[in-house]
Design an enzyme around this catalytic site. Structure first.
Site, mmCIF file in Angstrom:
data_model
loop_
_atom_site.group_PDB
_atom_site.id
_atom_site.type_symbol
_atom_site.label_atom_id
_atom_site.label_comp_id
_atom_site.label_asym_id
_atom_site.label_seq_id
_atom_site.Cartn_x
_atom_site.Cartn_y
_atom_site.Cartn_z
ATOM 1 N N HIS A 161 0.841 -1.202 0.000
ATOM 2 C CA HIS A 161 0.000 0.000 0.000
ATOM 3 C C HIS A 161 0.875 1.251 0.000
ATOM 4 O O HIS A 161 2.063 1.185 0.301
ATOM 5 C CB HIS A 161 -0.918 0.034 1.229
ATOM 6 C CG HIS A 161 -2.115 -0.851 1.100
ATOM 7 N ND1 HIS A 161 -2.101 -2.181 1.462
ATOM 8 C CD2 HIS A 161 -3.361 -0.608 0.618
ATOM 9 C CE1 HIS A 161 -3.287 -2.713 1.211
ATOM 10 N NE2 HIS A 161 -4.079 -1.786 0.699
ATOM 11 N N LYS A 209 -0.574 4.817 4.602
ATOM 12 C CA LYS A 209 -1.431 3.831 5.299
ATOM 13 C C LYS A 209 -0.944 3.626 6.732
ATOM 14 O O LYS A 209 0.244 3.458 6.968
ATOM 15 C CB LYS A 209 -1.465 2.515 4.527
ATOM 16 C CG LYS A 209 -2.458 1.523 5.127
ATOM 17 C CD LYS A 209 -2.812 0.418 4.173
ATOM 18 C CE LYS A 209 -3.757 -0.577 4.819
ATOM 19 N NZ LYS A 209 -5.073 0.019 5.146
#
Ligand code: NAD
Length: 269
Positions: free
Chosen positions: A158, A162
């Site tokens: 990600h 995040k």
């Protein structure tokens, strides 16, 4: 009185919030009736379209969720665990469908949603995309078909903003693999190895998180045995897939009995 459901988006200025606002305003099946941000945010009191740098949408950003929810049939919520718990109680009070995309909730926080689910529909999923929910089903099937000669590892990537790891999606995939094998994920979960860990334990399900740049979301489920490997992979390249799934869930939830549901229910997988 229109029958097109009115939707409130929480976390309006967030990556997902802005994508959801665009998805709802582009849809002819839903109306954007409210947008919520946390108290003290710059956008409070502004037209949300203008705040996003586009044309006015006639919807003012508020920090009063209950007032917004009272006008709506559904709330789509991709924010943070504590905020989501507060919104669940308020959405139940307003009898709105509450679509929860927020990840990183603890088991206690998930259990705390139960009182709200007695009065309203909650659809919660760590990933709202059709592709990932299909991948979850495939993972369960493959894990059920293979024995423990196949080591299972879930590898996810990600963007660098995040805040939780492993991702909600990685956990969904791990749960699916454990279910397919007929074991409890908590008993076999092996997260983020580092140092002299000893050899891999047979039957464990490993998790690894990559964080970097603007990666929207990538998930591999690896089944590795001596002599062969199977990799099930999903690559998200556009957040619109999560927003479309969330809107679908908000529409699906209209008229359903109160309770907790997930995307497998919504997509009929
Ligand atoms: P982000 O940080 O860009 O946005 C979060 C927004 O929530 C921010 O605008 C923040 O101000 C707002 N917020 C926080 N507390 C609030 C409160 N009390 N009231 C109102 N607004 C509040 O994050 P993001 O990338 O948009 O992701 C949000 C969440 O959605 C994360 O948990 C992420 O993991 C999850 N997510 C889920 C899926 C899925 O398909 N389920 C997909 C993508 C992201």
């Amino acid at each position: 009185m229109t029958h097109i459901p009115g939707i409130v988006i929480t976390g309006a200025s967030g990556r997902m919030g802005q994508m959801l606002i665009k998805t709802v305003t582009d849809s002819d099946q839903a109306r954007l009736v409210g947008v919520v941000e946390r108290a003290g945010h710059d956008w409070i009191g502004q037209d949300v379209g203008t705040a996003m740098g586009g044309p006015a949408l006639g919807v003012t950003v508020t920090d009063d969720p209950l007032e917004a929810f009272a006008q709506a049939q559904a709330v789509i919520d991709f924010t943070a665990p504590e905020a989501t718990l507060e919104f669940a109680a308020l959405a139940a009070q307003a009898r709105c469908v509450h679509v929860i995309g927020t990840t990183g909730m603890t088991d206690e926080q998930i259990a705390a949603l139960e009182p709200a689910a007695r009065h309203a529909v909650i659809v919660r999923a760590g990933n709202m995309s059709l592709g990932v929910n299909l991948l979850v089903q495939l993972t369960k099937k493959v894990a059920a078909a293979l024995d423990e000669d196949f080591d299972i590892e879930v590898i996810e990537g990600h963007h660098h903003h995040k805040v939780d790891a492993p991702s909600g999606t990685a956990l969904m995939l791990g749960e699916a693999a454990a279910e397919g094998r007929g074991v409890n994920l908590a008993d076999v979960s092996d997260r983020g190895r580092d140092g002299i860990t000893g050899a891999r334990q047979r039957g464990n399900i490993g998790f690894h998180a990559i964080r970097g740049g603007d990666i929207v979301g990538e998930h591999d489920v690896l089944f590795a045995a001596p002599g062969e490997r199977i990799v099930l992979r999903h690559l998200a390249t556009d957040r619109a897939i999560f927003a479309r799934g969330a809107l679908k869930a908000a529409l699906w939830g209209q008229g359903k009995a109160p309770g907790q549901y997930d995307m497998v229910d919504v997509l009929g997988l």
